[in-house]
Design a protein around this motif. Structure first.
Motif, PDB file in Angstrom:
ATOM      1  N   UNK A 316      20.449  33.955   8.050  1.00  0.00           N
ATOM      2  CA  UNK A 316      21.115  34.999   7.254  1.00  0.00           C
ATOM      3  C   UNK A 316      20.780  36.408   7.728  1.00  0.00           C
ATOM      4  N   UNK A 317      19.948  36.508   8.754  1.00  0.00           N
ATOM      5  CA  UNK A 317      19.494  37.841   9.161  1.00  0.00           C
ATOM      6  C   UNK A 317      20.597  38.666   9.805  1.00  0.00           C
ATOM      7  N   UNK A 318      20.711  39.901   9.371  1.00  0.00           N
ATOM      8  CA  UNK A 318      21.720  40.786   9.979  1.00  0.00           C
ATOM      9  C   UNK A 318      21.195  41.240  11.341  1.00  0.00           C
ATOM     10  N   UNK A 319      22.099  41.781  12.135  1.00  0.00           N
ATOM     11  CA  UNK A 319      21.671  42.245  13.450  1.00  0.00           C
ATOM     12  C   UNK A 319      20.672  43.400  13.327  1.00  0.00           C
ATOM     13  N   UNK A 320      20.899  44.283  12.366  1.00  0.00           N
ATOM     14  CA  UNK A 320      19.978  45.416  12.185  1.00  0.00           C
ATOM     15  C   UNK A 320      18.564  44.934  11.871  1.00  0.00           C
ATOM     16  N   UNK A 321      18.492  43.898  11.068  1.00  0.00           N
ATOM     17  CA  UNK A 321      17.161  43.383  10.718  1.00  0.00           C
ATOM     18  C   UNK A 321      16.456  42.766  11.911  1.00  0.00           C
ATOM     19  N   UNK A 323      17.206  43.144  15.246  1.00  0.00           N
ATOM     20  CA  UNK A 323      17.204  43.851  16.533  1.00  0.00           C
ATOM     21  C   UNK A 323      15.797  44.228  17.016  1.00  0.00           C
ATOM     22  N   UNK A 324      14.939  44.830  16.159  1.00  0.00           N
ATOM     23  CA  UNK A 324      13.613  45.194  16.667  1.00  0.00           C
ATOM     24  C   UNK A 324      12.786  43.971  17.091  1.00  0.00           C
ATOM     25  N   UNK A 325      13.020  42.860  16.409  1.00  0.00           N
ATOM     26  CA  UNK A 325      12.266  41.646  16.745  1.00  0.00           C
ATOM     27  C   UNK A 325      12.736  41.072  18.081  1.00  0.00           C
ATOM     28  N   UNK A 326      14.045  41.154  18.315  1.00  0.00           N
ATOM     29  CA  UNK A 326      14.574  40.655  19.587  1.00  0.00           C
ATOM     30  C   UNK A 326      14.058  41.518  20.734  1.00  0.00           C
ATOM     31  N   UNK A 327      13.981  42.799  20.456  1.00  0.00           N
ATOM     32  CA  UNK A 327      13.490  43.725  21.477  1.00  0.00           C
ATOM     33  C   UNK A 327      12.016  43.435  21.783  1.00  0.00           C
ATOM     34  N   UNK A 328      11.266  43.178  20.710  1.00  0.00           N
ATOM     35  CA  UNK A 328       9.839  42.880  20.890  1.00  0.00           C
ATOM     36  C   UNK A 328       9.641  41.602  21.704  1.00  0.00           C
ATOM     37  N   UNK A 329      10.623  40.714  21.643  1.00  0.00           N
ATOM     38  CA  UNK A 329      10.544  39.479  22.436  1.00  0.00           C
ATOM     39  C   UNK A 329      11.000  39.716  23.879  1.00  0.00           C
ATOM     40  N   UNK A 330      11.429  40.940  24.163  1.00  0.00           N
ATOM     41  CA  UNK A 330      11.867  41.270  25.531  1.00  0.00           C
ATOM     42  C   UNK A 330      13.302  40.853  25.804  1.00  0.00           C
ATOM     43  N   UNK A 339      23.677  37.839  18.884  1.00  0.00           N
ATOM     44  CA  UNK A 339      22.973  37.366  17.690  1.00  0.00           C
ATOM     45  C   UNK A 339      23.877  36.485  16.840  1.00  0.00           C
ATOM     46  N   UNK A 340      25.112  36.908  16.628  1.00  0.00           N
ATOM     47  CA  UNK A 340      25.994  36.094  15.794  1.00  0.00           C
ATOM     48  C   UNK A 340      26.379  34.795  16.494  1.00  0.00           C
ATOM     49  N   UNK A 341      26.359  34.811  17.814  1.00  0.00           N
ATOM     50  CA  UNK A 341      26.676  33.563  18.538  1.00  0.00           C
ATOM     51  C   UNK A 341      25.567  32.528  18.357  1.00  0.00           C
ATOM     52  N   UNK A 342      24.322  32.984  18.308  1.00  0.00           N
ATOM     53  CA  UNK A 342      23.226  31.998  18.374  1.00  0.00           C
ATOM     54  C   UNK A 342      22.479  31.764  17.060  1.00  0.00           C
ATOM     55  N   UNK A 343      22.535  32.697  16.106  1.00  0.00           N
ATOM     56  CA  UNK A 343      21.555  32.626  15.002  1.00  0.00           C
ATOM     57  C   UNK A 343      21.589  31.322  14.201  1.00  0.00           C
ATOM     58  N   UNK A 344      22.776  30.733  14.021  1.00  0.00           N
ATOM     59  CA  UNK A 344      22.837  29.521  13.199  1.00  0.00           C
ATOM     60  C   UNK A 344      22.167  28.326  13.851  1.00  0.00           C
ATOM     61  N   UNK A 345      21.855  28.440  15.120  1.00  0.00           N
ATOM     62  CA  UNK A 345      21.233  27.310  15.812  1.00  0.00           C
ATOM     63  C   UNK A 345      19.745  27.477  16.019  1.00  0.00           C
ATOM     64  N   UNK A 346      19.180  28.526  15.448  1.00  0.00           N
ATOM     65  CA  UNK A 346      17.759  28.780  15.691  1.00  0.00           C
ATOM     66  C   UNK A 346      16.912  28.219  14.552  1.00  0.00           C
ATOM     67  N   UNK A 349      13.265  32.882  15.273  1.00  0.00           N
ATOM     68  CA  UNK A 349      13.867  33.919  16.109  1.00  0.00           C
ATOM     69  C   UNK A 349      13.514  33.716  17.586  1.00  0.00           C
ATOM     70  N   UNK A 350      12.288  33.253  17.830  1.00  0.00           N
ATOM     71  CA  UNK A 350      11.827  33.067  19.207  1.00  0.00           C
ATOM     72  C   UNK A 350      12.699  32.108  20.006  1.00  0.00           C
ATOM     73  N   UNK A 351      13.393  31.202  19.297  1.00  0.00           N
ATOM     74  CA  UNK A 351      14.270  30.265  20.011  1.00  0.00           C
ATOM     75  C   UNK A 351      15.433  30.990  20.696  1.00  0.00           C
ATOM     76  N   UNK A 352      15.680  32.239  20.276  1.00  0.00           N
ATOM     77  CA  UNK A 352      16.789  32.993  20.886  1.00  0.00           C
ATOM     78  C   UNK A 352      16.521  33.254  22.364  1.00  0.00           C
TER      79      UNK A 352
END
Ligand code: GLU
Length: 446
Positions: A316-321, A323-330, A339-346, A349-352
């Motif tokens: 259910x996480x929005x992209x704004x929520x 985004x900083x975590x994805x960035x922190x993961x590099x 994000x919308x393509x992959x989030x339902x399959x995670x 977050x690290x699985x992204x």
């Protein structure tokens, strides 16, 4: 008077879920009351306390989003405990004892063998001055106990309601050891008084300690704070936490990919009857928070339920929520479409990270041996690619090859993503792009 709470971990190990819940309940109560949160390290046990544990606990609290306005270490306050102790000696409410550990253990066993509660018999109280002098001449150094009154100690517990403990159901507690070091009881009371703590919120295993601390507080001329003792966490079946669950650390949950607000929302609602729902912030959780709701019901901790809730939150996480975590993961190219393509399959977050490689990097792919994917590569539509590209392509593939269903989709998925399942190809394909898709399907690149 403004509300002051304290969370008082002993830095002798990592925070586990039970401590984290106590910290959180204090933080939520404090937020509701716009109070002050004190982080107090109970580190008088110099042998077991470690700076690295104190640092790890502080980092865990920060990860949960729990800040503190004041940080106190008991090891910095020993002189104050000594001064308070001197006042107790003067007031005649403590007494020196001379038994060795072995002697105490012997007495304890004897009582247990007679099926009596193993309470200290107060033998030291009746020692004459001469007997004490003789023991001291022998080289015995006293340890000191608090003389509990022969009375019932009562308080209005903010969770349990009226609570009473008969003081004669307890041994007179030891306040200071023969080597001069303090046990937990006195420093904690002195700090609660001197730091102006108004509410002590902790697990109900501390109920007997509260009786002692009320006596001590009064002996020191203080006013006891309000107390709230919450039922301890149990496992799903309502039994005490197993070793595995009881020792589940925040560090391990974090490494596993549990989101702090998933853990917070989960811990905040356990045993409250409030339905578990996603929350954006601690303030959000604090709005629903009432100590009284923690009464009675067992707080059943089910780590599988936490994992499922975490997954739901990720979905259910929005992209704004995120985004900083994805960035922190590099994951530099992880934009909103990704994000919308992959989030339902995670699951987390690290699985992204894997899908980021699928879309923007290199992966090991599995190609079919029958030449179908090479044929599919040849039929890839020209760019620019849109959301419709996938269905255009699939329609052409169906009519050209006669393939359908699994025979059609599985080789494409394997060749394009290196996995047999995952996010919808329709959403992934435009992100992968024509050049990369073609290489993977032809078997000429990864
Ligand atoms: N250091 C104690 C503990 O971790 C603190 C208990 C308290 O007074 O809240 O159990």
């Amino acid at each position: 008077m403004t509300t002051r709470v304290r969370f008082a971990p002993s830095p002798t190990g990592q925070l586990h879920v039970g401590n984290a819940r106590t910290a959180l309940l204090n933080a939520l109560f404090c937020r509701r009351e716009a109070g002050t949160f004190i982080l107090r390290f109970d580190d008088t046990d110099a042998e077991r306390s470690r700076e690295e544990f104190a640092r790890a606990i502080a980092a865990d609290l920060e990860w949960m989003g729990i800040g503190w306005q004041l940080l106190v270490r008991q090891s910095d306050r020993i002189e104050r405990y000594k001064a308070a102790f001197a006042r107790l000696v003067q007031g005649g409410v403590v007494y020196p004892c001379y038994e060795t550990q072995d002697e105490l253990e012997f007495k304890r066993r004897r009582l247990l063998a007679r099926r009596q509660p193993p309470l200290y018999d107060r033998a030291a109280l009746s020692l004459s001055a001469a007997a004490r002098a003789a023991l001291q001449a022998e080289g015995r150094v006293p340890y000191w106990r608090l003389k509990l009154p022969a009375a019932e100690i009562a308080w209005e517990d903010l969770v349990r309601g009226p609570t009473r403990i008969r003081a004669d159901s307890m041994s007179d507690p030891i306040l200071i050891r023969a080597d001069g070091t303090f046990l937990y009881m006195l420093p904690s009371t002195v700090d609660d008084i001197e730091l102006g703590v108004t509410h002590v919120i902790r697990g109900e295993d501390h109920v007997p300690n509260t009786a002692v601390q009320i006596v001590l507080c009064q002996a020191l001329g203080g006013t006891p704070p309000h107390y709230a003792h919450v039922p301890l966490l149990t496992d799903r079946a309502g039994q005490g936490l197993s070793k595995r669950l009881g020792s589940l650390t925040l560090a391990s949950l974090r490494t596993e990919g549990i989101e702090p607000m998933a853990l917070n929302a989960f811990l905040a609602t356990l045993g409250t009857g409030i339905a578990l729902r996603p929350a954006l912030s601690l303030d959000d959780l604090a709005n629903d928070f009432e100590l009284g709701r923690l009464a009675g019901a067992a707080a059943k901790f089910d780590d599988e339920q936490l994992r499922r809730f975490n997954e739901r939150l990720v979905h259910e996480m929005s992209y704004d929520q995120v985004a900083p975590k994805l960035k922190a993961l590099g994951l530099e190219r992880a934009d909103e479409a990704f994000w919308f393509a992959v989030r339902d399959n995670l699951h987390r977050i690290g699985d992204a990270a894997y899908w980021h490689e699928v879309c923007f990097g290199n992966i090991d792919v599995d190609r079919d041996k029958e030449g179908f994917t090479a044929q599919a590569a040849a039929l890839l539509p020209p760019e620019p690619w849109t959301a419709a590209t996938w269905s255009d392509w699939v329609t052409r593939l169906k009519s050209t090859t006669g393939r359908r269903g699994r025979d059609l989709f599985q080789p494409l998925r394997c060749a394009l993503t290196g996995r047999t399942d995952g996010p919808e190809l329709k959403a992934l394909l435009p992100l992968i792009g024509r050049a990369k898709a073609q290489q993977r399907l032809q078997g000429t690149g990864s």
